[in-house]
Structures are given as structure tokens and as C-alpha cells.
Design an enzyme around this catalytic site. Sequence first.
Site, short mmCIF file in Angstrom:
data_model
loop_
_atom_site.label_atom_id
_atom_site.label_comp_id
_atom_site.label_asym_id
_atom_site.label_seq_id
_atom_site.Cartn_x
_atom_site.Cartn_y
_atom_site.Cartn_z
N SER A 139 16.03 -22.33 -61.19
CA SER A 139 17.11 -22.53 -60.21
C SER A 139 17.34 -21.21 -59.51
O SER A 139 17.02 -20.14 -60.05
CB SER A 139 18.39 -22.94 -60.96
OG SER A 139 19.51 -22.87 -60.11
N TYR A 152 24.61 -21.50 -67.63
CA TYR A 152 23.54 -22.20 -66.92
C TYR A 152 22.51 -21.18 -66.41
O TYR A 152 21.30 -21.36 -66.57
CB TYR A 152 24.13 -22.99 -65.75
CG TYR A 152 23.11 -23.76 -64.92
CD1 TYR A 152 22.41 -24.84 -65.47
CD2 TYR A 152 22.85 -23.42 -63.59
CE1 TYR A 152 21.48 -25.55 -64.72
CE2 TYR A 152 21.92 -24.12 -62.84
CZ TYR A 152 21.24 -25.18 -63.40
OH TYR A 152 20.32 -25.89 -62.65
#
Length: 244
Positions: A139, A152
Amino acid sequence: MSNLKDLKVVITGASSGFGMEAAKLLVKEGCKVTLGARREDRLKELCSELGDSAAYSVTDVKKKEDLDALVKTSIDTFGGVDAIVNNAGIMPLSLIKSGRIEEWDDMIDVNIKGVLYGTNAVFNHFMNQGHGKIVNISSVAGKRVNPGTAVYSATKYAVDAISQGTRMESAGVIQVTCIFPGAFVTELAKSVKDEAVIEMFMKRGLGKIAQPAEKVALSIKYALEQDQGVSINDIIIRPTAQEM
Ligand code: NDP
């Protein structure tokens, strides 16, 4: 002939979002896809849409044996495995002060261990056959951290580290690509439950600029279609309007 013709690709997290779009695109390009996720109804529906070029195995990426079984499904159904897309992931963003321990544990299990288990499930097989492709989905949160993304982001930096380690340990045999997407329209944001983070992200307006998931599927295809001589190490793909 296209390098994708009859390429046998295992995809985790194939019941929605990037995984589902990649499955559809890759079958159009001639691949044989084996799909893993927990929601069997979704996998069954997708497989019936894709026909003989698709198979599935219900998979929880937190369980190593499920990933071994997923890879075995590709071997039993299509006669082998040439590639894996370690795509399954969750994103219950929260602030550190909120202490949402169960969500942190879950993210670590799915986003890190899931990628490790998937990689290990194909690694020796790829080394023995002398070729193999691994596409890991990180990501842009694996390139920079924002308030609310600490855990995350940690999992997505880990995906980058696992990609680099796999590339080095496979001594030039396995083609390893790490993709770092920005904001794209999928079901991912639904898992955010921390109100403070939801408000923060609403302010950033990412929902308004998010691009279609098919665009990321195209980058997965690009990584997979390279011949053995070329590896695409990293791809950052984001909405032009998203700051980076
Ligand atoms: P979705 O929520 O649409 O898809 C996530 C997929 O992961 C689903 O198929 C889900 O299937 C699967 N999954 C979740 N937990 C598990 C589990 N324990 N075992 C097996 N499969 C699981 O989101 P995306 O398509 O967006 O997410 C795909 C990847 O892309 C993730 O790794 C995410 O972090 C990453 N990403 C997404 C971005 C975006 O903007 N959308 C941006 C950057 C990265 P099921 O629930 O059926 O098990």
C-alpha cells in the site's frame, strides 16, 4: 504468444476488490486462476462466471494449511502453479491510544502472516521448477505513515520487507513484484470502526478521489506478463489527485 496464456495463477482475497478484478482480467488474458478467500458464496459465483479457467478453495490466510491447500488446488486442477498474488488484506485503521488490540492482532495475522504463508506455500515449488512469479500487495501506507495508520502501515512495510527478502533468497529464479496502491474503490474501508479515524479520513476526502479497482488489476497483469528475463520490483499506483 502472450506470457499469460495458460499461466496458472493463485490469488488470495479473490472474493472482492483487487483480487476479484484481477481474476476476471487474467482469465480474459488466458490464465488459469485458483481463487482463495473465506466467503465461499462469492468464490462460487465468480468461478461459475469464469468457467473452466477458474477453481477455488475456501481459504483463511491466517492458516498455513489453507494456503498449502489453495496451492494444491491449482496443481490438482490445472497441473501446476506458476504465480501467486498475495492480495488478501484488511485495514481496520485506528489510533494507538484507542488500543483496539484485536484489530491489530488481526491485521498482523492477515496482512503479514498471510503473505508469509502464501510465499512459503509456493517457494520450494518455484525453486524446483526453476521459475515462478510472486505479486505482493502492499500500500502507499507501506511507504508513509499517517495518524491512524501506524499498525496497518507496519504490516504494509512488512510486505515490502518480505518481498525484498524473497527476491534475495530466490537467487534470481523467482520474479517478485510488490505493488503499493493508493486509494481505489473496494470494500476495504468498511473495516474501519474507530470513529476518530473515520472522521479524519472523511476530511482527507479519499473516497471522492478513489479510482476503480480494475486499474490495480492492470498493474497485477503487467507484473505477471513479463518474461523470465525481466522482473518488475515495485509499482506505486495511486489516484493522480492523491498526495504522495
Ligand atoms: P477488499 O476488502 O475488497 O478485499 C479484501 C479481500 O481479502 C477479500 O477478498 C477478503 O475475502 C480477503 N480477506 C480478508 N481477510 C481474509 C482472510 N483472513 N483470509 C482470506 N482472505 C481474506 O479490499 P481490497 O481489494 O482493497 O484489498 C486487497 C489488498 O489491497 C489488501 O491487501 C489491501 O490492504 C490492499 N490495498 C487496498 C487499497 C485500496 O484502496 N483499496 C489501497 C492499498 C492497498 P473474504 O472476506 O471473503 O475472506
